[in-house]
Design an enzyme around this catalytic site. Sequence first.
Site, PDB file in Angstrom:
ATOM      1  N   GLU A  39      -0.983  -7.181   3.186  1.00 14.27           N
ATOM      2  CA  GLU A  39      -1.440  -8.579   3.057  1.00 14.27           C
ATOM      3  C   GLU A  39      -2.810  -8.806   3.695  1.00 14.27           C
ATOM      4  O   GLU A  39      -3.571  -9.677   3.262  1.00 14.27           O
ATOM      5  CB  GLU A  39      -0.382  -9.503   3.667  1.00 14.27           C
ATOM      6  N   ARG A  84      -2.921  -3.966   9.196  1.00 16.89           N
ATOM      7  CA  ARG A  84      -1.874  -4.493  10.072  1.00 16.89           C
ATOM      8  C   ARG A  84      -1.657  -3.389  11.103  1.00 16.89           C
ATOM      9  O   ARG A  84      -1.263  -2.270  10.744  1.00 16.89           O
ATOM     10  CB  ARG A  84      -0.582  -4.762   9.293  1.00 16.89           C
ATOM     11  N   CYS A 113      -3.356 -15.150   5.094  1.00 13.84           N
ATOM     12  CA  CYS A 113      -2.438 -16.281   5.152  1.00 13.84           C
ATOM     13  C   CYS A 113      -2.783 -17.168   6.355  1.00 13.84           C
ATOM     14  O   CYS A 113      -2.959 -16.664   7.466  1.00 13.84           O
ATOM     15  CB  CYS A 113      -0.999 -15.773   5.282  1.00 13.84           C
ATOM     16  N   THR A 135      -0.970 -18.849   8.120  1.00 12.93           N
ATOM     17  CA  THR A 135       0.025 -18.765   9.194  1.00 12.93           C
ATOM     18  C   THR A 135      -0.354 -17.715  10.237  1.00 12.93           C
ATOM     19  O   THR A 135       0.184 -17.714  11.333  1.00 12.93           O
ATOM     20  CB  THR A 135       1.432 -18.383   8.675  1.00 12.93           C
ATOM     21  N   ARG A 152       2.131 -11.286  15.420  1.00 15.28           N
ATOM     22  CA  ARG A 152       3.551 -11.618  15.359  1.00 15.28           C
ATOM     23  C   ARG A 152       4.278 -10.647  16.273  1.00 15.28           C
ATOM     24  O   ARG A 152       4.266  -9.439  16.059  1.00 15.28           O
ATOM     25  CB  ARG A 152       4.102 -11.504  13.936  1.00 15.28           C
ATOM     26  N   ARG A 208      14.204 -14.833  11.271  1.00 14.94           N
ATOM     27  CA  ARG A 208      14.320 -14.167   9.975  1.00 14.94           C
ATOM     28  C   ARG A 208      15.529 -13.252  10.035  1.00 14.94           C
ATOM     29  O   ARG A 208      15.990 -12.913  11.116  1.00 14.94           O
ATOM     30  CB  ARG A 208      13.111 -13.256   9.707  1.00 14.94           C
ATOM     31  N   GLU A 227      11.068 -10.450   6.235  1.00 19.01           N
ATOM     32  CA  GLU A 227      10.833 -11.787   5.715  1.00 19.01           C
ATOM     33  C   GLU A 227      11.723 -12.032   4.492  1.00 19.01           C
ATOM     34  O   GLU A 227      11.870 -11.167   3.643  1.00 19.01           O
ATOM     35  CB  GLU A 227       9.359 -11.918   5.326  1.00 19.01           C
TER      36      GLU A 227
END
Length: 358
Positions: free
Chosen positions: A222, A226, A269, A271, A278, A310, A315
């Site tokens: 995404e 990451r 994103c 978020t 995270r 979650r 997710e």
Amino acid sequence: MAQIRAIRAAQPGNLMARYFDEDYFNSLDEPKRGRLLEIIRSGLENPDSQMGAYAHNDSDYEDFAPLLEPMIREYHNIPREQEIEQKHDWSLTASRCNLEDIDPGLNGVSMRVRVGRNLAALPLPAAMTKAQRLEFEALMIEAFMTLQDDPQFGGQYFSLTPGSSHAIDDAAYQRRVQAHQMFKDMRGDPYITAAGIAADWPFGRGMYVSNSEDFLIWVGEEDHLRIMAMREGGDLAALLARLHDGLEQLKGLIPAFAHSRRYGNITSCPTNLGTAMRASLHLSLPRLTEGGKDLGPARKTASGFGLSVRGAGGEHSDAGHGGLVDISPRARLGKTETAIIQRLYEGTAALWSLENAG
Ligand code: ARG
């Protein structure tokens, strides 16, 4: 526009639909309208979105602030009168944040912390061409050829790009997915697919894993990158330190990340803006999830502590066996890295005492 009104009525949680303003949209020139429609495509095609937008370029957050900023404030819980500003702090020297202090039984918890990063020199994944995805992967492979000899972060790169000299076969890929190290086929996620982020799959995608298997880097998911640390135990401070050390090491090997004073690290994103971090752990909450049957009550309780819940399968998954869930602080923007780890620690303590009360 009737479509957005319908989504707003049916799905009050969709922040894009909630804050979309027709007058603002009509005030934009033709090219900007086209860009904005691309940014919100995912939320239009997936009415059940919570956010409903993905940036295509790092300038989008400023260029389309009249829509995106209220969405961002709402998600990250930043009131209108407060300035949005991202400060960074990775030092946890003052507090221990060891889950064993909550309960000695919490010494084998599966913990994970990740940050998203994007290179300033390239468009975000939603807007990349296939050639750019491959060019980006090649640049990362260069860096990994240096990192692989590092005493602390040495490891291997596995590419999903067909024909790559680093390619792994499908069985090996599936094993990495099962081990929760590698990301799934992105085309299975309707949100990122609608955004264009899964395009050209599996070209330019891959993963670096340290020999110790506790430090990983995803390429081409995404966000461009990451970067994550994972381990079983209870020491959240050690986990954070591991990620930070690896990140610093990597930074020395690649071009600059996209970053702004207000929004911190720029991510696809909204978020994930800010720290783009995270931090999560797997906790067994049979009582609060009614034996794993219903995440609802755990979600409600946890949200009071600033945490998201979650399923343990990632997710959009359900609770695992015995009510195993994944909990993480919801806000990533406007809090420091240290504050996020502290929130996770304190939220876990609160949830754990409710779970075990009576
Ligand atoms: N786009 C989805 C939504 O709006 C996912 C948002 C958060 N998750 C993520 N992987 N960025 O609900």
